[in-house]
Design an enzyme around this catalytic site. Structure first.
Site, short mmCIF file in Angstrom:
data_model
loop_
_atom_site.label_atom_id
_atom_site.label_comp_id
_atom_site.label_asym_id
_atom_site.label_seq_id
_atom_site.Cartn_x
_atom_site.Cartn_y
_atom_site.Cartn_z
N ALA A 1 -2.07 -0.65 1.78
CA ALA A 1 -3.51 -0.39 2.07
C ALA A 1 -4.40 0.52 1.96
O ALA A 1 -3.65 1.85 2.34
CB ALA A 1 -3.63 -1.10 3.83
N ASP B 1 -13.02 -3.45 15.55
CA ASP B 1 -12.87 -3.71 14.26
C ASP B 1 -12.18 -5.06 13.88
O ASP B 1 -11.07 -5.01 13.97
CB ASP B 1 -12.43 -2.62 13.54
CG ASP B 1 -12.32 -2.58 11.86
OD1 ASP B 1 -12.71 -3.88 11.61
OD2 ASP B 1 -11.90 -1.95 11.10
#
Length: 394
Positions: free
Chosen positions: A85, A244
């Site tokens: 990621a 988030d």
């Protein structure tokens, strides 16, 4: 004049495409303000992508050595050189500790912290461009960017500090200690620092996988309702919000349990604000417009003496799915149509303020709206929401 303002904004934004770091993150944060910024402005912001190519391993290896005093191969039994990621501020690698524990290692890109001062100057220039646009071209109420700037600066500096993120992880473990259906990864402080964070590896399905065709609706419903409840518990009970809602920040394990990841962006609300939202939620359910009006003032949405009626209408539009005691299909809620109605009311009345604490709350709630639409859980959302409110009252 309109084109000139947009070109100035685009020039500032395009400079961020050359950066791997803070300004890109700031522009992504700003792109959440669809309540303040017109479509043309949001299109300018959309050129900044939410992900970036991973950095070369040699640079990551040196960053770990700089932060922890040893190279990855000295600290870990195994360390995957290829990141799984990558984002604006750092990237994540799988690894195995010498004791055999599987972990993930989040490494901040070298030099990101050093660019913050210039990045914040660029943000201020970008906000100024949008202030001129809303004032001179769109003839809306002046876009006061001071609170937005302050909020974004605070959240950015927190996201750059992985010690702060480790503290957020510990905080959420305490907050959800009574809920065995929520998982928060543990931190390994011996191999963590301000720019390196080593956490327990949690295995499970990402939300995108649960949304795929063929997945049983009962599992989708469980995830949808669980996500709804933990979001409102954070807002109304804890006053601490994971802001988030990116689908990569949640996993569904095999039990099932819901795992929360990436605690760089957490908003802690002052107690007065938390209580204000709790009282507002109860007032919306009871359609107590006098109390709603009082809450608008406490929360900073309107100034004293301003007619609260338009904002009451907006609340009824936003909270339509929880107002009636009946089963409600999220697809009955046309988000695009509601957004247009809300924007129209806001522009026509020009009375609403934009307190800083609203920035990331809106981000979290839009994420919640998106997921409930995609999961299409048909249930009595009124009773579930009332249960969230009554839980805190008890």
């Amino acid at each position: 004049l309109f084109d000139l303002h947009l070109k100035n904004a685009l020039r500032i934004v395009e400079s961020s495409r050359e950066l791997r770091g803070a300004f890109m993150k700031l522009v992504q944060m700003l792109s959440m303000r669809d309540d303040l910024l017109p479509l043309d402005v949001l299109n300018v912001l959309s050129v900044v992508q939410s992900s970036v190519p991973p950095m070369e391993y040699a640079l990551i290896r040196e960053q770990i050595k700089k932060e922890l005093g040893k190279y990855p191969e000295q600290l870990f039994k195994h360390f995957e050189q290829e990141a799984f990621a990558a984002a604006s501020l750092g990237q994540v690698h799988r690894a195995t500790l010498k004791n055999g524990d599987d972990v993930v290692v989040k490494v901040q890109y070298p030099g990101v912290g050093e660019t913050v001062v210039q990045d914040l100057k660029n943000l201020k220039a970008l906000l100024q461009a949008f202030t001129l646009l809303t004032r001179d071209v769109l003839r809306q109420k002046k876009f006061d960017s001071s609170e937005i700037y302050q909020e974004m600066e605070e959240r950015l500096r927190e996201e750059l500090d992985y010690v702060h993120e480790a503290n957020n992880l510990a905080l959420f473990q305490r907050l959800f200690a009574d809920d065995d259906e929520v998982l928060i990864p543990r931190v390994y402080p011996d191999v963590s620092s301000r720019r390196v964070l080593t956490m327990e590896y949690l295995d499970g399905y990402r939300l995108q996988d649960i949304l795929a065709p063929g997945v049983e609706q009962t599992l989708k419903d469980w995830v949808s309702i669980k996500y709804f409840c933990i979001t409102w518990r954070q807002i109304l009970e804890f006053g601490v919000l994971h802001t988030d809602p990116h689908p990569g920040n949640y996993l569904v394990t095999y039990h099932p349990k819901l795992a929360m990841l990436d605690f760089g962006s957490v908003r802690v609300f002052p107690e007065e604000i938390r209580k204000g939202y709790l009282t507002l939620a109860k007032a919306i359910l009871e359609r107590d417009e006098r109390t709603m009006a009082r809450c608008f003032g406490i929360l900073g949405y309107i100034d004293p003496g301003v007619d609260p009626t338009p904002l009451v209408k907006i609340m009824y539009l936003i909270f339509e799915p929880v107002l009636e005691d009946r089963n409600y299909d999220p697809h009955e809620f046309d988000s695009a149509k509601k957004t247009l109605e809300i924007t129209t009311i806001g522009i026509e009345n020009r009375i609403f303020n934009a307190p800083g604490h609203r920035l990331f709350l809106v981000r979290a709630l839009w994420g919640l709206d998106s997921y409930t639409h995609q999961f299409r859980t048909i249930t009595n959302w009124h009773r579930i929401f009332r249960g969230c409110v009554d839980r805190v009252k008890r």
